[in-house]
Every structure is written in structure tokens, then in C-alpha cells.
Design a protein around this motif. Structure first.
Motif, PDB file in Angstrom:
ATOM      1  N   ASN A   1       0.805  -1.232   0.048  1.00 11.28           N
ATOM      2  CA  ASN A   1       0.031   0.007   0.086  1.00 11.28           C
ATOM      3  C   ASN A   1       0.845   1.287  -0.053  1.00 11.28           C
ATOM      4  N   TYR A   2       1.790   1.067   1.053  1.00 12.18           N
ATOM      5  CA  TYR A   2       2.721   2.375   0.892  1.00 12.18           C
ATOM      6  C   TYR A   2       3.598   2.520  -0.664  1.00 12.18           C
ATOM      7  N   ALA A   3       3.846   1.459  -0.886  1.00 13.45           N
ATOM      8  CA  ALA A   3       4.679   1.614  -2.398  1.00 13.45           C
ATOM      9  C   ALA A   3       3.797   2.303  -3.324  1.00 13.45           C
TER      10      ALA A   3
ATOM     11  N   SER B   1       3.486   7.427   6.790  1.00 11.59           N
ATOM     12  CA  SER B   1       3.834   7.315   8.317  1.00 11.59           C
ATOM     13  C   SER B   1       3.455   8.363   9.065  1.00 11.59           C
ATOM     14  N   GLY B   2       3.863   9.551   8.639  1.00  8.31           N
ATOM     15  CA  GLY B   2       3.775  10.646   9.781  1.00  8.31           C
ATOM     16  C   GLY B   2       4.735  10.226  10.831  1.00  8.31           C
ATOM     17  N   LEU B   3       5.632   9.300  11.085  1.00 13.55           N
ATOM     18  CA  LEU B   3       6.367   8.916  11.727  1.00 13.55           C
ATOM     19  C   LEU B   3       7.505  10.166  12.032  1.00 13.55           C
TER      20      LEU B   3
ATOM     21  N   TYR C   1      20.932   7.384   5.711  1.00 13.37           N
ATOM     22  CA  TYR C   1      22.181   7.961   4.907  1.00 13.37           C
ATOM     23  C   TYR C   1      22.322   9.341   5.062  1.00 13.37           C
ATOM     24  N   PHE C   2      21.335  10.189   4.978  1.00 15.10           N
ATOM     25  CA  PHE C   2      21.566  11.702   5.201  1.00 15.10           C
ATOM     26  C   PHE C   2      22.575  12.211   6.644  1.00 15.10           C
ATOM     27  N   LYS C   3      22.097  11.348   7.443  1.00 10.76           N
ATOM     28  CA  LYS C   3      22.579  11.486   8.820  1.00 10.76           C
ATOM     29  C   LYS C   3      24.416  11.218   8.573  1.00 10.76           C
TER      30      LYS C   3
ATOM     31  N   TYR D   1       4.338  20.138   9.259  1.00  8.81           N
ATOM     32  CA  TYR D   1       4.514  18.958   8.562  1.00  8.81           C
ATOM     33  C   TYR D   1       4.387  19.159   6.976  1.00  8.81           C
ATOM     34  N   LEU D   2       4.993  18.751   6.237  1.00  6.50           N
ATOM     35  CA  LEU D   2       4.713  18.753   4.752  1.00  6.50           C
ATOM     36  C   LEU D   2       4.967  17.160   4.071  1.00  6.50           C
ATOM     37  N   HIS D   3       4.099  16.715   3.169  1.00  8.70           N
ATOM     38  CA  HIS D   3       4.412  15.627   2.575  1.00  8.70           C
ATOM     39  C   HIS D   3       5.825  15.483   1.845  1.00  8.70           C
TER      40      HIS D   3
ATOM     41  N   ALA E   1       5.585  17.088  -1.462  1.00  6.67           N
ATOM     42  CA  ALA E   1       5.253  18.681  -1.412  1.00  6.67           C
ATOM     43  C   ALA E   1       6.366  19.326  -0.899  1.00  6.67           C
ATOM     44  N   ARG E   2       7.534  18.578  -0.204  1.00 10.14           N
ATOM     45  CA  ARG E   2       8.708  19.202  -0.027  1.00 10.14           C
ATOM     46  C   ARG E   2       9.599  19.328  -1.057  1.00 10.14           C
ATOM     47  N   MET E   3       9.459  18.540  -2.095  1.00 13.72           N
ATOM     48  CA  MET E   3      10.334  18.535  -3.234  1.00 13.72           C
ATOM     49  C   MET E   3       9.797  19.596  -4.091  1.00 13.72           C
ATOM     50  N   TRP E   4       8.388  19.471  -4.238  1.00 16.96           N
ATOM     51  CA  TRP E   4       7.846  20.471  -5.333  1.00 16.96           C
ATOM     52  C   TRP E   4       8.213  21.899  -4.735  1.00 16.96           C
TER      53      TRP E   4
ATOM     54  N   PHE F   1      13.695  28.207   6.362  1.00 19.96           N
ATOM     55  CA  PHE F   1      11.996  28.005   6.767  1.00 19.96           C
ATOM     56  C   PHE F   1      11.750  26.730   6.932  1.00 19.96           C
ATOM     57  N   PHE F   2      11.922  25.692   6.377  1.00 18.83           N
ATOM     58  CA  PHE F   2      11.634  24.558   6.875  1.00 18.83           C
ATOM     59  C   PHE F   2      12.161  23.749   8.176  1.00 18.83           C
ATOM     60  N   LEU F   3      13.351  24.364   8.548  1.00 20.98           N
ATOM     61  CA  LEU F   3      13.900  23.965   9.870  1.00 20.98           C
ATOM     62  C   LEU F   3      13.278  24.641  11.086  1.00 20.98           C
TER      63      LEU F   3
ATOM     64  N   GLY G   1      12.120  18.754  11.805  1.00 20.68           N
ATOM     65  CA  GLY G   1      13.290  19.849  11.159  1.00 20.68           C
ATOM     66  C   GLY G   1      14.450  18.933  11.641  1.00 20.68           C
ATOM     67  N   ASP G   2      15.276  18.693  10.798  1.00 20.30           N
ATOM     68  CA  ASP G   2      16.651  17.827  10.879  1.00 20.30           C
ATOM     69  C   ASP G   2      17.699  18.411  10.077  1.00 20.30           C
ATOM     70  N   PRO G   3      18.778  18.856  10.748  1.00 23.80           N
ATOM     71  CA  PRO G   3      20.058  19.205   9.963  1.00 23.80           C
ATOM     72  C   PRO G   3      20.470  18.703   8.752  1.00 23.80           C
TER      73      PRO G   3
HETATM   74  C1  LIG Z   1      13.488  19.524   0.495  1.00 22.95           C
HETATM   75  C2  LIG Z   1      13.310  18.750   1.713  1.00 22.95           C
HETATM   76  C3  LIG Z   1      13.467  18.786   3.068  1.00 22.95           C
HETATM   77  C4  LIG Z   1      13.301  17.834   4.025  1.00 22.95           C
HETATM   78  N1  LIG Z   1      13.627  18.069   5.447  1.00 22.95           N
HETATM   79  C5  LIG Z   1      13.360  16.955   6.291  1.00 22.95           C
HETATM   80  C6  LIG Z   1      13.495  17.344   7.665  1.00 22.95           C
HETATM   81  O1  LIG Z   1      13.740  18.324   8.176  1.00 22.95           O
HETATM   82  N2  LIG Z   1      13.394  16.314   8.371  1.00 22.95           N
HETATM   83  C7  LIG Z   1      13.289  14.964   8.124  1.00 22.95           C
HETATM   84  O2  LIG Z   1      13.020  14.149   8.958  1.00 22.95           O
HETATM   85  N3  LIG Z   1      12.847  14.830   6.878  1.00 22.95           N
HETATM   86  C8  LIG Z   1      12.959  15.645   5.872  1.00 22.95           C
HETATM   87  N4  LIG Z   1      12.706  15.346   4.606  1.00 22.95           N
HETATM   88  C9  LIG Z   1      12.556  13.989   4.115  1.00 22.95           C
HETATM   89  C10 LIG Z   1      11.067  13.216   4.260  1.00 22.95           C
HETATM   90  O3  LIG Z   1      10.307  14.523   3.251  1.00 22.95           O
HETATM   91  C11 LIG Z   1      10.230  13.253   5.380  1.00 22.95           C
HETATM   92  O4  LIG Z   1      11.309  12.671   6.163  1.00 22.95           O
HETATM   93  C12 LIG Z   1       9.079  12.774   5.274  1.00 22.95           C
HETATM   94  O5  LIG Z   1       8.264  13.539   4.145  1.00 22.95           O
HETATM   95  C13 LIG Z   1       8.401  12.675   6.711  1.00 22.95           C
HETATM   96  O6  LIG Z   1       7.176  12.078   6.437  1.00 22.95           O
HETATM   97  P1  LIG Z   1       6.598  10.676   6.897  1.00 22.95           P
HETATM   98  O7  LIG Z   1       7.101  10.445   8.150  1.00 22.95           O
HETATM   99  O8  LIG Z   1       5.182  10.569   6.657  1.00 22.95           O
HETATM  100  O9  LIG Z   1       7.639   9.760   5.657  1.00 22.95           O
HETATM  101  P2  LIG Z   1       7.372   8.323   5.235  1.00 22.95           P
HETATM  102  O10 LIG Z   1       7.140   8.428   3.761  1.00 22.95           O
HETATM  103  O11 LIG Z   1       6.280   7.883   5.975  1.00 22.95           O
HETATM  104  O12 LIG Z   1       8.765   7.728   5.602  1.00 22.95           O
HETATM  105  C14 LIG Z   1       9.094   7.113   6.775  1.00 22.95           C
HETATM  106  C15 LIG Z   1      10.360   7.572   7.392  1.00 22.95           C
HETATM  107  O13 LIG Z   1      11.495   7.494   6.535  1.00 22.95           O
HETATM  108  C16 LIG Z   1      12.189   8.753   6.537  1.00 22.95           C
HETATM  109  N5  LIG Z   1      12.225   9.554   5.316  1.00 22.95           N
HETATM  110  C17 LIG Z   1      11.312   9.217   4.301  1.00 22.95           C
HETATM  111  N6  LIG Z   1      11.659   9.915   3.088  1.00 22.95           N
HETATM  112  C18 LIG Z   1      12.899  10.442   3.689  1.00 22.95           C
HETATM  113  C19 LIG Z   1      13.918  11.307   3.017  1.00 22.95           C
HETATM  114  N7  LIG Z   1      13.608  11.803   1.666  1.00 22.95           N
HETATM  115  N8  LIG Z   1      14.909  11.717   3.500  1.00 22.95           N
HETATM  116  C20 LIG Z   1      15.311  11.393   4.783  1.00 22.95           C
HETATM  117  N9  LIG Z   1      14.297  10.564   5.566  1.00 22.95           N
HETATM  118  C21 LIG Z   1      13.373  10.062   5.029  1.00 22.95           C
HETATM  119  C22 LIG Z   1      11.647   9.485   7.745  1.00 22.95           C
HETATM  120  O14 LIG Z   1      12.220   9.134   8.794  1.00 22.95           O
HETATM  121  C23 LIG Z   1      10.072   9.114   7.591  1.00 22.95           C
HETATM  122  O15 LIG Z   1       9.583   9.306   8.993  1.00 22.95           O
HETATM  123  C24 LIG Z   1      13.110  16.499   3.609  1.00 22.95           C
HETATM  124  C25 LIG Z   1      12.822  15.837   2.188  1.00 22.95           C
HETATM  125  C26 LIG Z   1      13.087  17.170   1.354  1.00 22.95           C
HETATM  126  C27 LIG Z   1      12.893  16.784  -0.129  1.00 22.95           C
END
Ligand SMILES: Cc1cc2nc3c(=O)[nH]c(=O)nc-3n(C[C@H](O)[C@H](O)[C@H](O)COP(=O)(O)OP(=O)(O)OC[C@H]3O[C@@H](n4cnc5c(N)ncnc54)[C@H](O)[C@@H]3O)c2cc1C
Length: 409
Positions: free
Chosen positions: A26-28, A44-46, A85-87, A146-148, A151-154, A173-175, A181-183
Motif C-alpha cells: 500500500n505504501y509503495a 507514516s507521519g512518523l 544515509y543523510f545523517k 509537516y509537509l508530505h 510537497a517538500r520536493m515541489w 524556513f523548513f528547519l 526539522g533535521d539538519p
Molecule cells: C527539501 C526536503 C527537506 C526535508 N527536510 C526534512 C527534515 O527536516 N526532517 C526530516 O525528517 N525529513 C526531511 N525530509 C525528508 C522527508 O520528506 C520526510 O522525512 C518525510 O516526508 C516525513 O514524512 P513521513 O514520516 O510521513 O514519511 P514516510 O514516507 O512515512 O517515511 C518513513 C520515514 O522514512 C524517513 N524518510 C522518508 N523519506 C525520507 C527522505 N527523503 N530523507 C530522509 N528520511 C526520509 C523519515 O524518517 C520518515 O519518517 C526532507 C525532504 C525534502 C525533499
């Protein structure tokens, strides 16, 4: 006011369990759809809980594998590993964060001095650009924290290539507003969109893609840039060695410091049982501009929740404060509790790590050692985060195995 998620481990774990049925195929299938505020149940919103380590990556992956197996849940597991990976990547190229900090500070000054830049920036962050989708996302971010992901990419793409604003101000602005908000994820996410992460490869927001994945809620046809030439930077960001954990230090009387980087102290493998506990936050240090009340509230609440759990687990008293000078605060606390060691979860690149680095010297001068504990998950994942995500992605089965997360065990 939107209801924000509760900054407790209990709420995070309950949210994880509730999402589990949707973490597989479903997620995929649906993860790229942004159905709008209050309708993000297909992702997930986790992230606020994961970012503050109220819930841990291995816990999420273990539950997911138990519910679906790796094949059906591959996409969700990969997304969780993107965070690692990003960390890991930022940890090994810390000059990216330093350059970003320097540039945001300079741009904050330019906002005061340049009325044209100020007007364009204000229109963007207050949702007055006339591009409906962008304006709605600016509002959603401020309102909900929060943003999806799509939406963050767009949003980042429109900010950089259509509005032609400095990417660092968008990342800031995001941080300041994201509860997650994550460095690392934020800075590198913005750099990825702008073509600075994968050199020369940018992300262009397209009206038809937005229309499709918002189910027709938006269609900015004719309003967006049609090309995304990569941003350039002069500086190189050399690969640095990963941190050596402070394992050799064995304190006699050690205190535990809980920060917003890691709010699961009871799960840490500590070198000594703590005799005191303190919680510190550095949320205001995420930016020279004001950080939202919602982001501060989540981080502060997460540390309070962690302190309470730590106090119960270790049988110690916990106290919490938000000092500017962590060196002085930690030294006073160490003296009051007769400590020769201060233990804390390893803080990755960001404001907490900056404050801890400054405190280390003050503590050392006074005979108190600072001991940072690196979690096994980070230790295993980070060495593979030197280039693109693919290198770490290939390691996912090995990471799962090493962490003992395979459901067959
Ligand atoms: C411009 C931009 C800025 C972002 N800034 C942040 C930020 O400050 N903090 C942050 O946690 N994420 C950031 N993200 C990554 C991602 O958008 C969010 O982690 C995700 O949207 C969180 O929603 P979710 O928990 O419903 O994600 P889900 O889709 O349910 O994903 C599950 C978990 O996977 C991890 N994850 C998913 N996508 C990414 C990703 N692209 N990069 C890193 N981890 C990911 C998160 O921990 C997330 O909770 C950013 C992405 C973009 C494009």
C-alpha cells in the motif's frame, strides 16, 4: 490551530502500530500522493518521533519486517534508511553544515538590508506568491509543522527555480517550522533538489506531476520554471573520518545528558549507571531567525518525556533546562552532583553537537569527561553513506541481519 502530534514515546509507538497495516505494498503504491492537510494517512507521519529518537529506526524496521517481510515493505524500509544515509553523509562532510550556517546568517542580514529580497521572501513564506499550490504548502507547513515528502520536493524546486530565492533561506524556513526539522535530512534534501548533492542533477517541479499526485487539487500550468539549471558552489566539502566513540573513558560517577537528538535514554548501552540526569534542548539554535513554537514545543516535550522514562529506568532525579552556554550549565550540574563523567547519546552534526563540542573543553579543564555513545545502527550504517544512496541501499539486508531484525530469527 492544527492538532500536533504528541511528543512522547508512547504516542510514537502507538502511531507506528496504527500505521503498520499500510507499510507494505500500500505504501509503495500510494506514498507519492499528497492528498492534502489532514489526509496524509498513506505515509507514516512518523518523522517527528524518529527525528528526536523517541522511536528508533531499528524498531520501525523490525515491526515492518514482522508485519510484511522485506519484499513487500522494501520501499518503506528504504525510506527509513534514507534518514540514516543523510545523517551518515552529513557526519562525514560537516563543512556542508558549517557553510550552510554561515550563509543563513549572512542572508538573515541581507533580509534586513535589501527590501527587494525581503519582499520576495515575505511573499514566499506567507503564501502570497500567487502560485496556489506553493502558497497552500507554505500555510500547511506553518500551521501543521509537516509537509508530505513530494510537497517538500515541489516546494523546494519552486523556491529555487521559479521564485529564484536562495536555497538556504528555504531550508531555514523548513528547519524553523518542521516538527521533524533535521539538519542532515533538511539541508541535504534542499541541496539534492538544487543539484548540489548529486552534482548537476536537479529536481524540476512539473505542473502535470503536481496535478497527478495532488489528485487535481492543484495545477500550476504556465506558472512554473520549465528548466532547472543546477546551482553551483565554489567550495569543496571533503570527506572526513567518522567519529571515534569515547568508549575508553570509564567514569566513577557519571551523569546522563538527554538532548533532543536522542530521546530513548533507557535503550542506550551506557558505560556506567548514571547517578544524575539532565535534559537540554538547543531548538532555538536551529536558526538565527525565530524557530516556531510548535517545533520548540515538540523538542522540549520529547526531552521531558525522555527524562521521565530515564528517571524511572535508572532511579535518578531528572532536571531540564534550555541554557545558551552548555559548558557552564553542565559544569555546574556536574559539580552539584559530584560527577567526573557526563554521558550522552552521540549527537550528529547540528546545534546540539555544536553546543556539546563547546562544552567538552570546559568540562575537560575541570576534570569531567564527556562521553558520547554511538548507537550500533548508526555505527553500522554511516560508513556506507559516503556517496550516493545506492551504496547504503545495497547494505540493507546486511544491516537488518547485523541488527538482528530479520523476522525469521
Ligand atoms: C527539501 C526536503 C527537506 C526535508 N527536510 C526534512 C527534515 O527536516 N526532517 C526530516 O525528517 N525529513 C526531511 N525530509 C525528508 C522527508 O520528506 C520526510 O522525512 C518525510 O516526508 C516525513 O514524512 P513521513 O514520516 O510521513 O514519511 P514516510 O514516507 O512515512 O517515511 C518513513 C520515514 O522514512 C524517513 N524518510 C522518508 N523519506 C525520507 C527522505 N527523503 N530523507 C530522509 N528520511 C526520509 C523519515 O524518517 C520518515 O519518517 C526532507 C525532504 C525534502 C525533499
Amino acid at each position: 490551530m492544527a492538532a500536533h502530534p504528541e511528543p512522547t514515546r508512547e504516542a510514537g509507538l502507538a502511531h507506528l502500530s496504527a500505521f503498520m497495516p499500510r507499510a507494505g505494498r500500500n505504501y509503495a503504491r500510494l506514498r507519492n500522493f499528497d492528498f492534502g492537510p489532514g489526509r496524509h494517512a498513506q505515509v507514516s507521519g512518523l518523522s517527528p518521533w524518529l527525528r528526536h529518537r523517541l522511536v528508533l529506526e531499528p524498531e520501525v524496521i523490525a515491526q515492518t519486517l514482522g508485519a510484511h517481510g522485506l519484499s513487500a515493505a522494501e520501499k518503506f524500509v528504504q525510506e527509513v534508511v534514507w534518514r540514516s544515509y543523510f545523517k551518515g553523509f552529513m557526519e562525514q562532510r560537516p563543512s556542508i553544515w558549517q557553510a550552510y550556517r554561515r550563509d543563513v546568517a549572512a542572508l538573515a542580514g541581507r533580509l534586513e538590508a535589501e527590501p527587494g529580497l525581503r519582499a520576495d521572501y515575505d511573499a514566499a513564506v506567507n503564501g502570497r506568491t500567487g502560485i496556489d499550490c506553493f502558497d497552500a504548502w507554505a500555510g500547511e507547513l506553518v500551521e501543521t509543522g509537516y509537509l508530505h515528502n513530494h510537497a517538500r520536493m515541489w516546494f523546494a524546486s519552486i523556491w529555487i527555480f521559479t521564485l529564484r530565492l536562495p536555497w538556504e533561506l528555504g531550508a531555514d524556513f523548513f528547519l524553523r517550522h518542521l516538527l521533524d526539522g533535521d539538519p542532515a535530512s533538511n539541508t541535504l534534501g534542499w541541496r539534492w533538489v538544487g543539484g548540489l548533492h548529486t552534482k548537476g542533477k536537479t529536481y524540476l517541479a512539473r505542473p502535470d506531476n503536481i496535478a497527478k499526485y495532488t489528485e487535481g487539487r492543484f495545477n500550476p500550468a504556465g506558472q512554473l520554471a520549465t528548466a532547472a539549471p543546477p546551482l553551483r558552489e565554489e567550495e569543496e566539502h571533503p570527506l572526513m573520518p567518522l567519529p571515534e566513540p569515547d568508549v575508553a573513558v570509564k567514569p566513577q560517577r557519571a551523569g546522563l545528558v538527554v538532548t533532543e537528538e536522542d530521546c530513548a535514554p533507557e535503550t542506550l548501552d551506557l558505560p556506567a549507571a548514571p547517578t544524575a540526569e539532565i535534559g537540554l534542548t538547543a531548538t532555538a539554535g536551529r536558526s538565527p531567525l525565530p524557530v516556531s513554537d510548535a517545533a520548540c514545543h515538540f523538542a522540549h516535550g520529547a526531552v521531558s518525556d525522555a527524562l521521565a522514562r530515564g528517571a524511572a529506568h535508572f532511579g535518578v532525579e531528572g532536571q531540564q533546562s534550555d541554557p545558551e552556554d552548555w559548558g557552564a550549565a553542565l559544569l555546574n550540574w556536574a559539580r552539584a552532583n559530584d560527577l567526573d563523567g557526563v554521558m550522552t547519546a552521540y549527537a550528529p552534526v547540528g546545534p546540539v553537537a555544536e553546543r556539546l563540542a563547546a562544552a567538552r573543553a570546559t568540562l575537560a579543564e575541570n576534570g569531567v569527561s564527556l562521553i558520547q555513545i554511538l548507537r550500533p545502527w548508526d555505527k553500522a550504517a554511516w560508513p556506507h553513506a559516503t556517496k550516493g544512496f545506492f551504496k547504503l541501499k545495497k547494505q540493507i539486508p546486511a544491516l537488518i541481519d547485523a541488527a538482528g531484525l530479520s523476522p525469521s530469527r
